[in-house]
Structure formats: C-alpha cells, structure tokens
Design a protein around this motif. Sequence first.
Motif, short mmCIF file in Angstrom:
data_model
loop_
_atom_site.label_atom_id
_atom_site.label_comp_id
_atom_site.label_asym_id
_atom_site.label_seq_id
_atom_site.Cartn_x
_atom_site.Cartn_y
_atom_site.Cartn_z
N THR A 91 89.04 13.60 37.64
CA THR A 91 88.92 12.93 36.34
C THR A 91 90.16 12.06 36.15
O THR A 91 91.28 12.57 36.21
CB THR A 91 88.87 13.96 35.19
N SER A 92 89.95 10.77 35.94
CA SER A 92 91.06 9.86 35.66
C SER A 92 90.85 9.30 34.27
O SER A 92 89.82 8.69 33.99
CB SER A 92 91.09 8.70 36.65
N ALA A 93 91.82 9.52 33.40
CA ALA A 93 91.67 9.13 31.99
C ALA A 93 92.80 8.21 31.54
O ALA A 93 93.96 8.46 31.83
CB ALA A 93 91.66 10.39 31.13
N GLN A 94 92.41 7.16 30.86
CA GLN A 94 93.39 6.28 30.20
C GLN A 94 93.38 6.61 28.71
O GLN A 94 92.31 6.70 28.09
CB GLN A 94 92.99 4.82 30.35
N PHE A 95 94.56 6.74 28.13
CA PHE A 95 94.67 7.06 26.70
C PHE A 95 94.89 5.77 25.91
O PHE A 95 96.00 5.25 25.85
CB PHE A 95 95.79 8.07 26.47
N LEU A 96 93.81 5.27 25.32
CA LEU A 96 93.84 3.96 24.67
C LEU A 96 94.33 4.04 23.22
O LEU A 96 95.01 3.15 22.73
CB LEU A 96 92.43 3.35 24.69
N LYS A 97 93.94 5.11 22.55
CA LYS A 97 94.14 5.18 21.09
C LYS A 97 94.06 6.66 20.73
O LYS A 97 93.23 7.38 21.29
CB LYS A 97 92.97 4.43 20.44
N ALA A 98 94.93 7.12 19.85
CA ALA A 98 94.92 8.54 19.47
C ALA A 98 93.82 8.77 18.43
O ALA A 98 93.88 8.22 17.34
CB ALA A 98 96.28 8.93 18.91
N PRO A 99 92.83 9.56 18.77
CA PRO A 99 91.77 9.84 17.79
C PRO A 99 92.26 10.89 16.78
O PRO A 99 93.25 11.56 17.02
CB PRO A 99 90.63 10.39 18.64
N VAL A 100 91.57 11.00 15.66
CA VAL A 100 91.92 12.00 14.64
C VAL A 100 90.87 13.12 14.67
O VAL A 100 89.77 12.94 15.19
CB VAL A 100 92.01 11.36 13.23
N PRO A 101 91.21 14.28 14.13
CA PRO A 101 90.20 15.34 14.06
C PRO A 101 88.96 14.87 13.30
O PRO A 101 89.07 14.07 12.37
CB PRO A 101 90.92 16.45 13.28
#
Lengths: 262, 262
Positions: free
Chosen positions: B57-67
Amino acid sequence: MTKFDEATQAIKIDDQTYDVCLDPGYSIGGPLNGGYLVAVLLRAAVDAAPFAHPVSTSAQFLKAPVPGPARVRVEPLKAGRTAAFSRATLIQDGAAAIEALVTTATLAEAEPDYSGEAPDMPPIEQCAKLPDPKPESNMTLNAQMELCFDPPTIGWLHGRPTGRPESRAYFRMSEEQDPDAYVLALAVDALPPVVFSAGRRGWAPTVDLTWNLRALPAPGWLTLAGSGRLISGGWFDEEVEVWDSVGRLVAQSRQLARVGRG
Amino acid sequence: MTKFDEATQAIKIDDQTYDVCLDPGYSIGGPLNGGYLVAVLLRAAVDAAPFAHPVSTSAQFLKAPVPGPARVRVEPLKAGRTAAFSRATLIQDGAAAIEALVTTATLAEAEPDYSGEAPDMPPIEQCAKLPDPKPESNMTLNAQMELCFDPPTIGWLHGRPTGRPESRAYFRMSEEQDPDAYVLALAVDALPPVVFSAGRRGWAPTVDLTWNLRALPAPGWLTLAGSGRLISGGWFDEEVEVWDSVGRLVAQSRQLARVGRG
C-alpha cells in the motif's frame, strides 16, 4: 543530449499527456528494465509538476510494455507549499503498463542533520564486472551502464552465493553523464535481484517499487547497496540505497517482487 | 466487533464506493493518525479486491480529514493470477484526503526461506510507557493501544535523546484483538516520530508512506522497530519493521515526512 536523456524523453502533447518512445536498449532479456520505465514516466510527471524534484515515486508494474511508442498521462492531485502530488500512468496500446503516484518538492543543498553510514565497499579496482551477456540473451541494458561489484555479492555467478539477499556495486552510465533523478530511477533497479545471492536464481519480476530521492547527486560514480529482509512464500523485498561520490545518501528504494523459478 | 473494527468499517455503496466514518478516537492532537486512515481505506480496497491480503500500500497524504463521514472510492486497475492492483482514494467533502495504490495477493502460511534478524528488545517488564497525554492535548489515539518502549528510545522525554532516529516498542491494541492487516496498517504509523530521538521534536507530518504486509501475524504482542537513515533539509525517512509474537517479520514500512518546527 545523452542517449539516456533521449531514451527517456517525454514530449508534451497537452497539460496531461506526453508522448514517449520506449527504447529497446534497456531490455533485460525481453522485458524492459523497470527502473528505466519509471525514469520515462518521471520525465513527464516532473515536467507537469510545480516542483523540480521527485522526492517520492511509488509504481505498480501492471503489464510489461514493449519497445516503441507509449504515452504518459499525468493527473495533478494537489499542490501545497512544500510538496505536490500527482498520479502518472504509462500507457501502451490503450492499456496501463505502470501506475504511479509521484510526490515532488524542492530539495535544497543542505548538510544533513543526521545520516546513517555508507556501505563498506572495497576500492573500485578490487571490484568485479559481470561477464558480457550473450547477444541472443537480449540483455541490452548491460551495455548502458558500468557496474563494478563487491566480489562476494556476485559469488552466485560461480556457484558461491553468500546465502543472504545482497548486492553491492559502483554504478555509472557508460556514456558520460552526471547522475540526476532519472539516472537514480534507473540505478535503484539496476542490480541483479538480491535473491540471486541467497541462491534463488531466475526471472524475478517486480510487483511494485517505491523510491525516494533524498538529495541531488554529485557528479561521478554512485554506490548501490542492495539488501533484503525476507524471502517467503514466493515473495521477497529488495532495498537499495544509492550513495553519491561525496558520500551522501541520495536515494532509497524498496521493491516487492516474486522469487524466480528455475 | 472490536472498537477498532468498527472505527475502520467500510460500508459498500456500489462496486467502487464505500461509506466510512472517521472516528475521533484516533486523533494525534487534532489530525487523525495516518495509519488509522490507511486502515480505513484498506478495508474498502481489500473488500473490492479479488485477493485477501494487501501486500503493498502506497499512500500520499494530501489533506488532513476531520472525524465524521467520508468515502473511499476504489478503482480496479488490473487483476493477474498472483496479484491485483487498484487505486483507492479517501474523500471527504468532495476533496481527496489520501490517494493510494493498493496491491493485493494471497500470502500462504510458509516457513521463510530467508529472514533478517529480529530487533534486540529488552523483556517487556523492563520497557517503559509514555505518560498519559493531557486531556486538552486531544491525543485520543494513545488510549487505543498499548506501547511499551525500549527505554533509551524514549530518552527524549527526559531530555536524553539517543542522537539517532530510532524508536522501538511492544505494541498491542488496548481492547483484546488479534492483529491483522488493518492493525498492522495502524502499527506501522503508531510510534512517535523517530526524529524525536535525534533531538528534533514537534509536529512531523507524513507526506507519503508505503507499507508491505509480508505475513499474517500470530496473536499476541507485536514488536515495532523504527529507524531512519537521513534527516536533511527538513525531510526525514522513517522505516518501521513489525515482528509478531512468534518472531516473524510481518510488515515493513517507509514514510517520508517533514521535520517539525518547535
């Protein structure tokens, strides 16, 4: 323009489309070398990105493309202040051959705050080359680069594998060329599979590969240090670190691959 | 169903769409833990895949989501005999938060042909816990898991960092739960950033992370061994190996992250 620059050239058709021509000179016995294909894909992805340095590239190898025309489609996902993200796909005859995620940023010239140790290598004069491949083997890649191996790590050639997945070599392009991000994309996949040294020969197809560009390499020889942590159930991992001629860690990779049969 | 299973549940809407609900219990001081988010995304990606095990699994973190509510969109790319490839995106309020490539396959129960050595850890009784976070810190993640650290690797808590990027700990979920691929997705991002031990404190956002599932973990404690090779120009790498209770390497990860300020 060097032959490698030409072989990895990407010609912009529109904002998201690049034409490329896959060069038969990067064959590893039929299929083209994965690192070469990633270099081609990166030419397009970086051209389309707001930052100059591909700090991270994760590629899935879906289908082996053949030499000849292909396309790269680049889709920007997000551009922030320090990094930008995109998807890039190498397509041939309408089918995706490589699917990748590319993260670009700007790497500054900086002294490291911390660095691990460079691999212990004998002087280059004590290193060994692989024999020239037989013409009928279609291993055209070998002629593009010079690899001088730490001798025990090619003991498998003479029936003396070390028993551990490992491979270490000095590397440079055969044609004079300063290393850059594209040469590094080739370099991280340029060693014989590390499992050869653990006594597992045969075709070892890469399933996916992630590599990180950590610094811009100085001119001169690169040192490639390949290793693996686990060979199990037909799968192995291969980690490659690339160090430049002034002793800086410039690239890190990990690939997941299948153990060859035969 | 455990709280973790519930917090990572993905409800199928159609072949390519899953509803998820991001749980406030996995917060690391505001943002949600990246490993938790990858676990959520993998629930959907694996459900949609022809094979049961997310080997890469390769993941890019684009934007921090909220709960709160979010979606996972899964796009199959290719399914072969031994591996299948897909793209998966975690989306909230119409914006991509995580973009990932997921490779699935079937991992057989097998004795390794080769394995590197497990990390050297003191007995668990000699390991140390982090102090409970202050309620106002919003570090809710800490309550979900038990981490017992090799003491020198949290010397930074008391002004005695080791000077090297490293962190080693025993890990299990607080609620009784056998480890599986989703727990491992959390585990590879569960340690404090390895740079803390090199004297670099502060918020260290992950830019991208690749992890490989290498074997299915046995029940019991996991051992997490985190390290880094280079801290330079504001970037660092963090490698985590996860070993299970019977001494098998079950997961490997590398993330590229930014060094915190302050």
